[in-house]
Design a protein around this motif. Structure first.
Motif, PDB file in Angstrom:
ATOM      1  N   CYS A  57       0.820  -1.214   0.000  1.00  0.00           N
ATOM      2  CA  CYS A  57       0.000   0.000   0.000  1.00  0.00           C
ATOM      3  C   CYS A  57       0.857   1.268   0.000  1.00  0.00           C
ATOM      4  O   CYS A  57       0.552   2.218  -0.691  1.00  0.00           O
ATOM      5  CB  CYS A  57      -0.910   0.027   1.223  1.00  0.00           C
ATOM      6  N   HIS A  58       1.910   1.270   0.783  1.00  0.00           N
ATOM      7  CA  HIS A  58       2.694   2.504   0.933  1.00  0.00           C
ATOM      8  C   HIS A  58       3.826   2.614  -0.082  1.00  0.00           C
ATOM      9  O   HIS A  58       4.376   3.698  -0.268  1.00  0.00           O
ATOM     10  CB  HIS A  58       3.260   2.602   2.356  1.00  0.00           C
ATOM     11  N   GLY A  59       4.197   1.494  -0.720  1.00  0.00           N
ATOM     12  CA  GLY A  59       5.260   1.540  -1.716  1.00  0.00           C
ATOM     13  C   GLY A  59       6.639   1.542  -1.095  1.00  0.00           C
ATOM     14  O   GLY A  59       6.793   1.882   0.075  1.00  0.00           O
ATOM     15  N   VAL A  60       7.633   1.177  -1.899  1.00  0.00           N
ATOM     16  CA  VAL A  60       9.008   1.074  -1.404  1.00  0.00           C
ATOM     17  C   VAL A  60       9.484   2.392  -0.814  1.00  0.00           C
ATOM     18  O   VAL A  60      10.203   2.426   0.173  1.00  0.00           O
ATOM     19  CB  VAL A  60       9.950   0.628  -2.539  1.00  0.00           C
ATOM     20  N   TYR A  61       9.041   3.525  -1.418  1.00  0.00           N
ATOM     21  CA  TYR A  61       9.519   4.828  -0.941  1.00  0.00           C
ATOM     22  C   TYR A  61       8.521   5.520  -0.022  1.00  0.00           C
ATOM     23  O   TYR A  61       8.720   6.664   0.363  1.00  0.00           O
ATOM     24  CB  TYR A  61       9.875   5.724  -2.129  1.00  0.00           C
ATOM     25  N   GLY A  62       7.414   4.824   0.278  1.00  0.00           N
ATOM     26  CA  GLY A  62       6.444   5.382   1.219  1.00  0.00           C
ATOM     27  C   GLY A  62       5.429   6.317   0.598  1.00  0.00           C
ATOM     28  O   GLY A  62       4.487   6.738   1.259  1.00  0.00           O
ATOM     29  N   ASP A  63       5.603   6.649  -0.714  1.00  0.00           N
ATOM     30  CA  ASP A  63       4.725   7.654  -1.321  1.00  0.00           C
ATOM     31  C   ASP A  63       3.803   7.083  -2.395  1.00  0.00           C
ATOM     32  O   ASP A  63       3.219   7.815  -3.180  1.00  0.00           O
ATOM     33  CB  ASP A  63       5.571   8.790  -1.917  1.00  0.00           C
ATOM     34  N   MET A  64       3.660   5.770  -2.420  1.00  0.00           N
ATOM     35  CA  MET A  64       2.841   5.163  -3.461  1.00  0.00           C
ATOM     36  C   MET A  64       1.356   5.465  -3.244  1.00  0.00           C
ATOM     37  O   MET A  64       0.615   5.684  -4.195  1.00  0.00           O
ATOM     38  CB  MET A  64       3.060   3.649  -3.495  1.00  0.00           C
ATOM     39  N   ALA A  65       0.948   5.472  -1.960  1.00  0.00           N
ATOM     40  CA  ALA A  65      -0.431   5.826  -1.607  1.00  0.00           C
ATOM     41  C   ALA A  65      -1.472   4.980  -2.320  1.00  0.00           C
ATOM     42  O   ALA A  65      -2.485   5.489  -2.772  1.00  0.00           O
ATOM     43  CB  ALA A  65      -0.674   7.325  -1.854  1.00  0.00           C
ATOM     44  N   ALA A  66      -1.235   3.677  -2.455  1.00  0.00           N
ATOM     45  CA  ALA A  66      -2.231   2.777  -3.023  1.00  0.00           C
ATOM     46  C   ALA A  66      -3.317   2.509  -2.003  1.00  0.00           C
ATOM     47  O   ALA A  66      -3.084   2.579  -0.801  1.00  0.00           O
ATOM     48  CB  ALA A  66      -1.564   1.462  -3.445  1.00  0.00           C
ATOM     49  N   SER A  67      -4.515   2.221  -2.485  1.00  0.00           N
ATOM     50  CA  SER A  67      -5.664   1.943  -1.607  1.00  0.00           C
ATOM     51  C   SER A  67      -5.886   3.076  -0.619  1.00  0.00           C
ATOM     52  O   SER A  67      -6.304   2.849   0.510  1.00  0.00           O
ATOM     53  CB  SER A  67      -5.467   0.637  -0.843  1.00  0.00           C
ATOM     54  N   GLY A  68      -5.591   4.313  -1.041  1.00  0.00           N
ATOM     55  CA  GLY A  68      -5.805   5.456  -0.164  1.00  0.00           C
ATOM     56  C   GLY A  68      -4.817   5.529   0.982  1.00  0.00           C
ATOM     57  O   GLY A  68      -5.042   6.217   1.979  1.00  0.00           O
ATOM     58  N   ALA A  69      -3.696   4.814   0.846  1.00  0.00           N
ATOM     59  CA  ALA A  69      -2.697   4.815   1.921  1.00  0.00           C
ATOM     60  C   ALA A  69      -2.070   6.196   2.068  1.00  0.00           C
ATOM     61  O   ALA A  69      -1.935   6.936   1.095  1.00  0.00           O
ATOM     62  CB  ALA A  69      -1.620   3.779   1.642  1.00  0.00           C
ATOM     63  N   PHE A  70      -1.697   6.523   3.273  1.00  0.00           N
ATOM     64  CA  PHE A  70      -1.099   7.811   3.556  1.00  0.00           C
ATOM     65  C   PHE A  70       0.290   7.889   2.919  1.00  0.00           C
ATOM     66  O   PHE A  70       1.031   6.921   2.895  1.00  0.00           O
ATOM     67  CB  PHE A  70      -0.987   7.988   5.074  1.00  0.00           C
ATOM     68  N   ASP A  71       0.629   9.043   2.358  1.00  0.00           N
ATOM     69  CA  ASP A  71       1.974   9.274   1.834  1.00  0.00           C
ATOM     70  C   ASP A  71       2.902   9.442   3.040  1.00  0.00           C
ATOM     71  O   ASP A  71       2.915  10.486   3.688  1.00  0.00           O
ATOM     72  CB  ASP A  71       1.984  10.538   0.967  1.00  0.00           C
ATOM     73  N   LEU A  72       3.653   8.397   3.333  1.00  0.00           N
ATOM     74  CA  LEU A  72       4.461   8.401   4.556  1.00  0.00           C
ATOM     75  C   LEU A  72       5.598   9.417   4.516  1.00  0.00           C
ATOM     76  O   LEU A  72       6.141   9.784   5.548  1.00  0.00           O
ATOM     77  CB  LEU A  72       5.016   6.992   4.821  1.00  0.00           C
ATOM     78  N   THR A  73       5.949   9.898   3.302  1.00  0.00           N
ATOM     79  CA  THR A  73       7.031  10.880   3.237  1.00  0.00           C
ATOM     80  C   THR A  73       6.581  12.223   3.791  1.00  0.00           C
ATOM     81  O   THR A  73       7.400  13.075   4.108  1.00  0.00           O
ATOM     82  CB  THR A  73       7.520  11.079   1.781  1.00  0.00           C
ATOM     83  N   THR A  74       5.268  12.412   3.896  1.00  0.00           N
ATOM     84  CA  THR A  74       4.770  13.682   4.427  1.00  0.00           C
ATOM     85  C   THR A  74       4.131  13.502   5.805  1.00  0.00           C
ATOM     86  O   THR A  74       3.558  14.435   6.361  1.00  0.00           O
ATOM     87  CB  THR A  74       3.715  14.295   3.486  1.00  0.00           C
ATOM     88  N   SER A  75       4.237  12.313   6.346  1.00  0.00           N
ATOM     89  CA  SER A  75       3.655  12.048   7.666  1.00  0.00           C
ATOM     90  C   SER A  75       4.404  12.836   8.744  1.00  0.00           C
ATOM     91  O   SER A  75       5.610  12.989   8.694  1.00  0.00           O
ATOM     92  CB  SER A  75       3.728  10.555   7.987  1.00  0.00           C
ATOM     93  N   LYS A  76       3.628  13.348   9.712  1.00  0.00           N
ATOM     94  CA  LYS A  76       4.266  14.140  10.762  1.00  0.00           C
ATOM     95  C   LYS A  76       4.024  13.526  12.129  1.00  0.00           C
ATOM     96  O   LYS A  76       4.135  14.190  13.151  1.00  0.00           O
ATOM     97  CB  LYS A  76       3.709  15.569  10.746  1.00  0.00           C
TER      98      LYS A  76
END
Ligand code: HEC
Length: 119
Positions: A57-76
């Motif tokens: 869901c989040h992708g190798v780099y955290g920004d894939m945002a599949a299935s409405g997943a949060f973009d982890l690169t912008t997570s605070k």
């Protein structure tokens, strides 16, 4: 006569086995004394856990945002918040809790790894 020889061979066998048995116990007692030193290794690898359970869901780099997943690169989120989300999930979203899949050290490791994905 033949019977007696046979019995002797068996007896020799038993004695030999008995000897090797005592040798073994001596060996294991010496090796077990060195075991604790090698058992002290690092905790679980957060990157490994992430690539196994989170990339879908989040992708190798955290920004894939599949299935409405949060973009982890912008997570605070703070570490406690991340651990809480990974443990219990976020209700009403596809982010499920991993408490039944991963143990605490693994959740902590992956929560720490996720921060490395931030830009
Ligand atoms: C089935 C898809 C899916 C999987 C697998 C998944 N997530 Fe998520 N994740 C989501 C979704 C969807 C959200 C967004 C929830 C929301 O909208 O609040 C999310 C949100 C998050 C957040 C919150 C980010 C923020 O700032 O709000 C974190 C942290 C997170 N995921 C970490 C992980 C970790 C670590 C794993 C692997 C152990 C993982 N996720 C596996 C779908 C997934």
């Amino acid at each position: 006569m033949k019977k007696a020889l046979f019995a002797l061979v068996i007896l020799a066998f038993i004695v030999a086995c008995g000897n090797s048995g005592t040798d073994k116990t001596a060996d294991s007692s010496t090796s077990s004394s060195t075991a604790p030193a090698t058992a002290a290794t690092d905790g679980p690898d957060g990157e490994k856990v992430y690539k196994q359970y989170c990339v879908t869901c989040h992708g190798v780099y955290g920004d894939m945002a599949a299935s409405g997943a949060f973009d982890l690169t912008t997570s605070k989120l703070t570490e406690e918040e991340r651990i809480a989300i990974v443990t219990n999930g976020r209700e009403g979203t596809l982010m499920v809790g991993f408490k039944n899949i991963l143990d605490e050290p693994k959740i902590k490791a992956v929560a720490e790894y996720v921060v490395k994905l931030r830009k």
